[in-house]
Design a protein around this motif. Structure first.
Motif, PDB file in Angstrom:
ATOM      1  N   ALA A   1       1.871 -16.492 -29.129  1.00  0.00           N
ATOM      2  CA  ALA A   1       1.193 -17.726 -29.812  1.00  0.00           C
ATOM      3  C   ALA A   1       1.663 -17.293 -31.677  1.00  0.00           C
ATOM      4  O   ALA A   1       2.557 -18.509 -31.678  1.00  0.00           O
ATOM      5  CB  ALA A   1       0.093 -16.763 -30.520  1.00  0.00           C
ATOM      6  N   ILE A   2       2.805 -15.988 -31.692  1.00  0.00           N
ATOM      7  CA  ILE A   2       3.075 -15.766 -33.158  1.00  0.00           C
ATOM      8  C   ILE A   2       4.942 -16.320 -33.497  1.00  0.00           C
ATOM      9  O   ILE A   2       4.473 -17.018 -34.174  1.00  0.00           O
ATOM     10  CB  ILE A   2       3.104 -14.459 -34.054  1.00  0.00           C
ATOM     11  N   LYS A   3       5.355 -16.409 -32.199  1.00  0.00           N
ATOM     12  CA  LYS A   3       7.032 -17.136 -31.811  1.00  0.00           C
ATOM     13  C   LYS A   3       6.772 -18.390 -32.861  1.00  0.00           C
ATOM     14  O   LYS A   3       7.872 -18.600 -33.456  1.00  0.00           O
ATOM     15  CB  LYS A   3       7.468 -17.158 -30.932  1.00  0.00           C
TER      16      LYS A   3
ATOM     17  N   LEU B   1       8.669 -21.918 -36.914  1.00  0.00           N
ATOM     18  CA  LEU B   1       8.633 -23.242 -38.120  1.00  0.00           C
ATOM     19  C   LEU B   1       8.515 -22.662 -39.436  1.00  0.00           C
ATOM     20  O   LEU B   1       8.605 -23.636 -40.232  1.00  0.00           O
ATOM     21  CB  LEU B   1       7.375 -23.861 -37.882  1.00  0.00           C
ATOM     22  N   SER B   2       7.598 -21.446 -39.581  1.00  0.00           N
ATOM     23  CA  SER B   2       7.082 -21.172 -41.306  1.00  0.00           C
ATOM     24  C   SER B   2       8.419 -20.750 -42.024  1.00  0.00           C
ATOM     25  O   SER B   2       8.835 -20.865 -43.156  1.00  0.00           O
ATOM     26  CB  SER B   2       5.657 -20.156 -41.122  1.00  0.00           C
TER      27      SER B   2
ATOM     28  N   MET C   1      15.429 -16.453 -42.317  1.00  0.00           N
ATOM     29  CA  MET C   1      15.214 -15.153 -41.846  1.00  0.00           C
ATOM     30  C   MET C   1      16.147 -14.482 -40.300  1.00  0.00           C
ATOM     31  O   MET C   1      15.925 -16.137 -39.813  1.00  0.00           O
ATOM     32  CB  MET C   1      13.315 -14.574 -42.514  1.00  0.00           C
ATOM     33  N   LYS C   2      16.159 -13.375 -40.261  1.00  0.00           N
ATOM     34  CA  LYS C   2      16.776 -12.990 -39.813  1.00  0.00           C
ATOM     35  C   LYS C   2      16.336 -12.019 -38.511  1.00  0.00           C
ATOM     36  O   LYS C   2      16.858 -11.333 -39.497  1.00  0.00           O
ATOM     37  CB  LYS C   2      18.707 -13.009 -39.076  1.00  0.00           C
ATOM     38  N   ALA C   3      16.642 -11.199 -37.362  1.00  0.00           N
ATOM     39  CA  ALA C   3      15.539 -10.239 -36.979  1.00  0.00           C
ATOM     40  C   ALA C   3      16.340  -9.954 -35.538  1.00  0.00           C
ATOM     41  O   ALA C   3      16.451 -10.809 -34.571  1.00  0.00           O
ATOM     42  CB  ALA C   3      14.155 -10.074 -37.331  1.00  0.00           C
ATOM     43  N   GLY C   4      16.537  -8.326 -35.694  1.00  0.00           N
ATOM     44  CA  GLY C   4      16.802  -8.071 -34.189  1.00  0.00           C
ATOM     45  C   GLY C   4      17.057  -6.683 -34.314  1.00  0.00           C
ATOM     46  O   GLY C   4      17.357  -6.132 -34.668  1.00  0.00           O
ATOM     47  N   VAL C   5      16.907  -6.075 -32.232  1.00  0.00           N
ATOM     48  CA  VAL C   5      17.006  -4.566 -32.404  1.00  0.00           C
ATOM     49  C   VAL C   5      18.736  -4.416 -32.858  1.00  0.00           C
ATOM     50  O   VAL C   5      19.935  -4.858 -32.277  1.00  0.00           O
ATOM     51  CB  VAL C   5      17.390  -3.989 -30.889  1.00  0.00           C
ATOM     52  N   VAL C   6      18.703  -3.349 -33.420  1.00  0.00           N
ATOM     53  CA  VAL C   6      20.020  -2.508 -33.613  1.00  0.00           C
ATOM     54  C   VAL C   6      21.792  -2.081 -33.086  1.00  0.00           C
ATOM     55  O   VAL C   6      21.605  -1.960 -32.169  1.00  0.00           O
ATOM     56  CB  VAL C   6      20.025  -1.979 -35.291  1.00  0.00           C
ATOM     57  N   LYS C   7      19.903  -1.125 -32.935  1.00  0.00           N
ATOM     58  CA  LYS C   7      20.705   0.372 -31.244  1.00  0.00           C
ATOM     59  C   LYS C   7      19.187   0.893 -31.143  1.00  0.00           C
ATOM     60  O   LYS C   7      17.991   0.973 -31.416  1.00  0.00           O
ATOM     61  CB  LYS C   7      21.152   1.222 -32.343  1.00  0.00           C
TER      62      LYS C   7
END
Length: 405
Positions: A29-31, A36-37, A181-187
């Motif tokens: 639901a949060i994706k 958008l936000s 904004m950007k986000a993701g797994v680094v390692k």
């Protein structure tokens, strides 16, 4: 196993199942909301073998939601104790996610024990090792205790980085700036890899993986962050004027921050930089200068009977392990070279010797938290926005003097 133990085990299984179902629903639901936000762009999270502990930098209040949107498998967050004091909202969130409580400004061995137990039960844990959202746009160093927690748990480690969050929601500011904004797994580190590392080496990897500098990011890839009153609230980050060097005269209005003593003024643009005429280009530059100023200020301050600074119209409360608060009074809070003093309007003063205050922290913008050697937790509550970071910065300097003795 007796019937009582079996009933307790069945109850825990039902609770865990509830948490997993709610996580799945909330995660999906949060994706779209995050997209958008705050215009969040997430990289795909790889498949992971549980149990693992996720460590992320901490830049916004939305960080737990960002992690929830990125990881399919349910996790338990280590969250600030203040989370538990919002009435029905807190009860609902606890029922749904049951975070592990951590008191800011206090050493909490119980938190570590709960986290290790959760991981050893095969469940996942999420932690923001900086402990606090950044005031200046640069990541803080993680504590060696975090590396020790990971080694003892025997779980895998996932490092995660969020970028653009500080410019979207600067900790000292109000409202949202619309940008990206950007986000993701680094390692991902396996338990086998972690066994070969010391706690210090693990922390070095964590610091390297999740490090962010909002202003370096802006210099490389400029993004406009549109909003209103871009500088409003900056007095919660700054107390020292870079021109007249006076403490306690910084104020803000609209897109400008200024000194009410000498009239020095700076304007913040939509890229997060000050106007060229100002002494500093960024909040980070000003903040680093301010920290060095405090070191020199404390070193030269010789009068033990005069406060370094003080704030009036504040309340102090104690907080117990059940999240209940008791107000000790309303009055004036001061920092001296060897003590904090709270002077309630209608009660005797309360003295907290610096050597007996082992931990301090700042919650939100203007809530100063600290604990004494007996484990009592205190919170300073002002009735308006004030700068309490000065207490944290100077306590750090003064307390180190006692540690060296």
């Amino acid at each position: 196993m007796n019937k009582q133990e079996q009933r307790e085990q069945n109850r825990e299984r039902k609770i865990y199942l509830r948490h997993r179902i709610i996580w799945f629903l909330a995660s999906n639901a949060i994706k779209p909301f995050l997209k958008l936000s705050v215009n969040l762009r997430r990289t795909k999270t790889p498949k992971l073998e549980k149990p693992y502990i996720v460590l992320s930098n901490h830049v916004t209040n939305l960080d737990p939601a960002i992690l929830a949107a990125s990881f399919k498998k349910q996790m338990y967050f280590i969250a600030s104790e203040q989370f538990y004091r919002s009435g029905f909202k807190s009860k609902l969130l606890y029922w749904a996610f049951q975070p592990i409580s951590k008191i800011k400004g206090a050493s909490d061995k119980l938190t570590v024990m709960k986290a290790i137990r959760t991981l050893r039960e095969g469940k996942n844990v999420a932690l923001f090792p900086e402990g606090n959202r950044t005031f200046n746009g640069e990541s803080a160093k993680s504590f060696v205790a975090t590396g020790k927690l990971i080694k003892i748990s025997g779980a895998g480690l996932v490092t995660y980085k969020i970028e653009g969050g500080y410019m979207t929601f600067p900790r000292w500011g109000f409202g949202k700036r619309k940008g990206r904004m950007k986000a993701g797994v680094v390692k991902v580190y396996s338990p086998e890899e972690l066994k070969l590392m010391t706690a210090e080496e693990i922390v070095e990897h964590i610091n390297e993986d999740i490090y962010t500098n909002a202003y370096e990011e802006q210099k490389k890839f400029p993004v406009m962050y549109k909003g209103k009153n871009l500088a409003f609230g900056m007095e919660s980050a700054f107390s020292v004027c870079p021109e007249c060097k006076k403490i306690g005269f910084i104020s803000s209005q609209g897109d400008s921050v200024f000194c009410t003593n000498c009239g020095t003024k700076a304007k913040l643009d939509q890229y997060g930089f000050f106007n060229p005429e100002f002494k500093f280009k960024t909040v980070l530059e000003w903040d680093k200068w301010q920290e060095e100023f405090y070191k020199d200020f404390v070193k030269k301050f010789k009068d033990p009977l005069t406060p370094l600074f003080q704030d009036k119209n504040v309340a102090i409360r104690t907080v117990n392990s059940n999240h209940h608060t008791v107000e000790l009074g309303y009055g004036t809070f001061s920092l001296y070279l060897d003590r904090f003093i709270f002077e309630p309007l209608d009660k005797p003063e309360i003295v907290f010797e610096i050597k007996n205050v082992p931990d301090t922290s700042v919650y939100g913008k203007s809530l100063f938290c600290f604990s004494d050697v007996e484990g009592t937790h205190y919170e300073l509550h002002p009735d308006k926005i004030i700068n309490v970071r000065k207490y944290l910065s100077c306590w750090n300097i003064l307390h180190k003097q006692y540690e060296k003795k």
